[in-house]
Design a protein around this motif. Structure first.
Motif: not given
Length: 205
Positions: A62-66, A77-78, A84-85
């Motif tokens: 899980i990561y942050r996207n701007a 998934a790695a 992507e969700q």
């Protein structure tokens, strides 16, 4: 070629890969390094991406996207497969912090502003994007949350008592918050780690 730098580096739970953000002026993307094969693979492709955390089994990130004025938490998934969700999308700033040991929840920090003052609040959310709730709030800075090894509580740093930065432990409802330090001696940039009973800790840098 533009000069790049590396940040937000984390080791996978299987200790076979690194996740990190490569920063190039004007962009930032997450990459994965396969330590056994020595191969680097780009993981994100749109917007500014950072603060990635591995699932406990290392199968997801899980990561942050701007992007386009929105900040989102994205689950993927790695190995890069599948769809992507987007778990959360907001106009407010927030940072991603910790994944629960059972893989069911994450804890993150949201920011609210009043004039020139900023306030940091801790949230719990299910890893499918449901059940988002603010559990620790107030006018104090509450930051760097981390699940205890048993997953039953969260440890975080805060200046909630007398403006002194200390570690606290909270249940998952935010109803019971107890200090773990008699005296504040943390710097806001300190990194610290928990030991197995979540009441012992060490400042590591």
């Amino acid at each position: 070629e533009a000069e790049s730098s590396l940040s937000n580096i984390t080791l996978s739970p299987r200790q076979d890969a690194l996740l990190g953000a490569i920063n190039i002026p004007g962009s930032q993307d997450l990459w994965i390094w396969d330590l056994a094969r020595g191969i680097k693979t780009r993981f994100t492709f749109q917007g500014v991406n950072n603060l990635g955390i591995w699932s406990p089994d290392g199968s997801e990130i899980i990561y942050r996207n701007a992007l386009n004025g929105k900040i989102s938490l994205v689950r993927k998934a790695a190995n890069g497969s599948g769809v992507e969700q987007v778990l959360l999308s907001s106009n407010e700033a927030f940072t991603l912090s910790s994944w629960s040991p059972d893989g069911k929840q994450i804890v993150y920090v949201s920011f609210t502003f009043k004039g020139t003052d900023g306030f940091l609040h801790l949230h719990l959310m299910n890893t499918d994007g449901t059940g988002d709730k603010r559990i620790v709030t107030g006018v104090q800075f509450n930051q760097q949350p981390c699940f205890a090894p048993d997953g039953k509580s969260i440890v975080f740093s805060s200046i909630r008592e007398g403006g002194v930065l200390k570690l606290y432990q909270s249940d998952l409802e935010g109803k019971s918050i107890q200090p773990l330090m008699k005296e504040g001696n943390l710097d806001q940039h300190d990194e610290w780690m928990l030991f197995l009973d979540a009441t012992k800790f060490g400042v590591i840098c």
